[in-house]
Scaffold this motif. Structure first.
Motif: not given
Length: 159
Positions: A100-112
């Motif tokens: 789960p993701v909540f308000h205030g969480d910071t997301l980062y992305a990766y790609t292969e």
């Protein structure tokens, strides 16, 4: 494993290699407005995303972000490197919301880069990417495979 950082440079078809992993440069902190706005726009009225009081009595203890918001943000964070030279989005499969993701969480992305193939036109190629997003605790929150028709620098680079 060597991790590349592209963010807007050299992201034509020829620049990618199967097995290459990219850590996209930007992160994004989830604001309550984004969750509520997008949930409203797509008519998702689940209490999970809107009713803070009701969610206090659940395993989460708070509202959870709509998975469509999580998916859109992870793909968006990856797009400067993997879609800036896209001619067409061909498909997206194997989508999983892992945590789960909540308000205030910071997301980062990766790609292969999973695979590269010739297209039926000489000015483009087909790339298959595996994208995943992590939160500030490095927990994987989202993953998918995305197929994209990308411009070739040999035909589009000087335009």
């Amino acid at each position: 494993m060597k991790i590349a950082k592209l963010t807007g440079r050299d992201n034509y078809f020829e620049a990618f290699r199967p097995g290459q992993v990219i850590r996209h440069a930007r992160g994004k902190t989830i604001e309550p407005l984004e969750n509520v706005l997008i949930s409203n726009l797509v008519l998702n009225s689940a209490a999970t995303h809107f009713d803070e009081h009701a969610m206090q009595g659940t395993q989460f203890g708070q509202r959870a972000v709509f998975g469509g918001v999580t998916a859109a943000l992870v793909i968006g964070l990856a797009s400067q490197d993997t879609a800036e030279n896209a001619l067409a989005e061909i498909g997206m499969t194997a989508m999983r919301l892992k945590s789960p993701v909540f308000h205030g969480d910071t997301l980062y992305a990766y790609t292969e880069v999973l695979s590269l193939a010739d297209a039926d036109r000489p000015d483009a190629g087909i790339a298959v990417f595996r994208h995943w997003g992590v939160n500030q605790k490095d927990a994987v929150v989202f993953e998918c495979e995305r197929t994209v028709l990308l411009k070739r620098a040999s035909h589009w680079g000087d335009r």
